[in-house]
Scaffold this motif. Structure first.
Motif, mmCIF file in Angstrom:
data_model
loop_
_atom_site.group_PDB
_atom_site.id
_atom_site.type_symbol
_atom_site.label_atom_id
_atom_site.label_comp_id
_atom_site.label_asym_id
_atom_site.label_seq_id
_atom_site.Cartn_x
_atom_site.Cartn_y
_atom_site.Cartn_z
ATOM 1 N N GLN A 33 -5.436 2.826 -13.944
ATOM 2 C CA GLN A 33 -5.386 1.604 -13.155
ATOM 3 C C GLN A 33 -4.199 0.746 -13.570
ATOM 4 O OE1 GLN A 33 -9.193 -0.551 -12.996
ATOM 5 N NE2 GLN A 33 -10.227 1.376 -13.457
ATOM 6 N N TRP A 88 -7.247 -3.144 -9.039
ATOM 7 C CA TRP A 88 -7.140 -1.820 -8.414
ATOM 8 C C TRP A 88 -8.053 -1.769 -7.197
ATOM 9 C CZ3 TRP A 88 -4.523 2.356 -7.623
ATOM 10 C CH2 TRP A 88 -5.152 3.523 -7.157
ATOM 11 N N SER A 89 -9.270 -2.323 -7.326
ATOM 12 C CA SER A 89 -10.193 -2.456 -6.200
ATOM 13 C C SER A 89 -11.140 -3.597 -6.524
ATOM 14 C CB SER A 89 -10.972 -1.164 -5.948
ATOM 15 O OG SER A 89 -11.881 -0.918 -6.998
ATOM 16 N N THR A 118 -6.354 -1.147 -3.239
ATOM 17 C CA THR A 118 -6.920 -0.002 -2.512
ATOM 18 C C THR A 118 -7.852 -0.397 -1.378
ATOM 19 O OG1 THR A 118 -8.697 0.140 -4.157
ATOM 20 C CG2 THR A 118 -6.744 1.492 -4.537
ATOM 21 N N ASP A 119 -8.444 -1.575 -1.412
ATOM 22 C CA ASP A 119 -9.370 -1.968 -0.345
ATOM 23 C C ASP A 119 -8.599 -2.348 0.910
ATOM 24 O OD1 ASP A 119 -11.918 -1.774 -1.745
ATOM 25 O OD2 ASP A 119 -11.190 -3.439 -2.972
#
Length: 434
Positions: A33, A88-89, A118-119
């Motif tokens: 990450q 990261w998310s 990422t979302d």
């Protein structure tokens, strides 16, 4: 909807937060990450000031996540140290809907820009709606995972294996190969079998508790634990019935039971329910502390002023060569020294007077002779029944010895794995009968 672009300007200062839940498959998760976030910052010309991280910490709770605590502590600085925070998310922040939405709202109200790499969150007025759906999905994933894990553990227990944890006193772990993992390595499971040394002592302890023996008496006779304080939870453990708990589900017959249901019920009946706060101790039932007290009048004598039960205590302060033993009003101890005028009463004189009266008027020679005659009469009546029980136990011992010989033959021919667990069970039965 169009995918949201980078919300930062070139040269902005940012923080990053990384988290993984632990486990062999996630041992490099925080590292990966961080690497991805660093590459993103290089592409967007952002200054990554610091990376906060929590390794092997679940997203279902914020407890014990020191990296997250440090992050929120520093966000309260004035002036605002960075322009935003990168994840990261969103699941790395939290998998609980309320926690995630509360933390994001708190950070945004302080002026921080939040960005998930990422979302798929769009720009515009629907961004918060999509984020709410992502938070719901993250929490749903955690619940589904928990359900699947519990189902797997229950299935393992129904096959006779321990889903995890350490066996209680009285059992040993026997490792067995039950298949292969996807990587080809053998899958090992644990089966709990009776400990030939401790299992008979566990059974003895339950029988003594059914006869309402004290924990101290049980500890002196069995020495299952190092201290007597461990026996309270010991007698509540359904593992000894052959039951294994998987969450809220109880699976019976998982391993060999050391006691039967009748003995279990007798032991549970021996535990008296404690009075609720504010209620008095029931009359006719001696308090456990008074039963084990070294003061013979504790719980029996009453305060001459207020009528409360007097309590025994001792004082070894100062230059005393031996403790000063005394009785004092229980109400005075509970509510304060001003509620009762009675002071300390030296214990030696009243105890000596009571013992003298009992010795002279109760424990007389005639009383002892009458008691001996009564016991002899009971023994004569019970002797035939006892002899029949002894002969029955001897026949059972002989049957177990024969069964052991057969199991030993099986072990010699086919190996100990085929008969080892049953042989241990027979040894436990024989010790109990003996």
């Amino acid at each position: 909807m169009t995918k949201r672009k980078c919300p930062f300007q070139a040269g902005d200062r940012v923080w990053a937060y990384c988290r993984d839940s632990g486990g062999d498959e996630q041992q490099d998760s925080v590292v990966s990450q961080r690497r991805a976030i660093e590459e993103f910052c290089q592409r967007q010309n952002l200054l990554l000031v610091h990376v906060f991280a929590d390794e092997a910490r679940p997203g279902s709770s914020t407890v014990g996540r020191e990296g997250l605590e440090d992050l929120f502590f520093l966000t309260r600085q004035e002036p605002q140290p960075v322009e935003g925070i990168i994840f990261w998310s969103l699941s790395r922040l939290a998998r609980d809907q309320l926690d995630s939405q509360f933390m994001k709202a708190d950070l945004r109200r302080r002026g921080y820009v939040l960005h998930s790499m990422t979302d798929d969150v769009p720009d515009g007025e629907f961004a918060l709606v999509v984020e709410a759906l992502i938070d719901w999905k993250n929490e749903r994933y955690l619940k589904d995972l928990s359900r699947d894990v519990k189902r797997g553990l229950q299935d393992l227990a129904e096959q006779g294996f321990a889903p995890g944890g350490f066996p209680p006193r009285g059992y040993l772990v026997m490792k067995e190969e039950i298949g292969f993992k996807r990587n080809g390595k053998p899958r090992i499971a644990s089966r709990w079998v009776p400990d030939p040394e401790l299992a008979p002592r566990v059974q003895q302890a339950f029988r003594m508790m059914a006869r309402q023996a004290t924990c101290q008496e049980i500890h002196d006779a069995t020495k299952i634990f190092k201290t007597r304080a461990c026996y309270v939870h010991f007698f509540r453990n359904k593992t000894y019935l052959g039951i294994r708990k998987c969450g809220e589900t109880e699976v019976e017959g998982v391993h060999e039971a050391l006691i039967d249901r009748e003995l279990w019920d007798a032991v549970q009946a021996a535990f008296h329910p404690r009075p609720k706060k504010g209620e008095k101790w029931p009359k006719g039932r001696p308090h456990p502390k008074r039963v084990g007290s070294d003061f013979i009048l504790s719980g029996l004598a009453r305060c001459p002023e207020c009528g409360a039960a007097i309590l025994g205590s001792s004082d070894n302060t100062g230059r005393r060569k031996k403790p000063y033993r005394y009785y004092i009003c229980g109400r005075k101890c509970r509510e304060g020294w001003s509620v009762c005028p009675t002071g300390k009463i030296r214990a030696d004189e009243p105890e000596a007077a009571v013992l003298g009266f009992v010795t002279k008027n109760v424990l007389t020679l005639a009383f002892v002779e009458e008691l001996v005659d009564e016991m002899n009469h009971m023994m004569v009546q019970e002797a035939p029944t006892l002899q029949m029980e002894i002969e029955e136990k001897q026949r059972e011992l002989a049957d177990i010895d024969k069964a052991k010989e057969v199991l030993l033959d099986l072990a010699e021919k086919f190996g100990a794995e085929s008969a080892g667990a049953r042989l241990l069970g027979r040894e436990s039965e024989r010790s109990e009968l003996q």
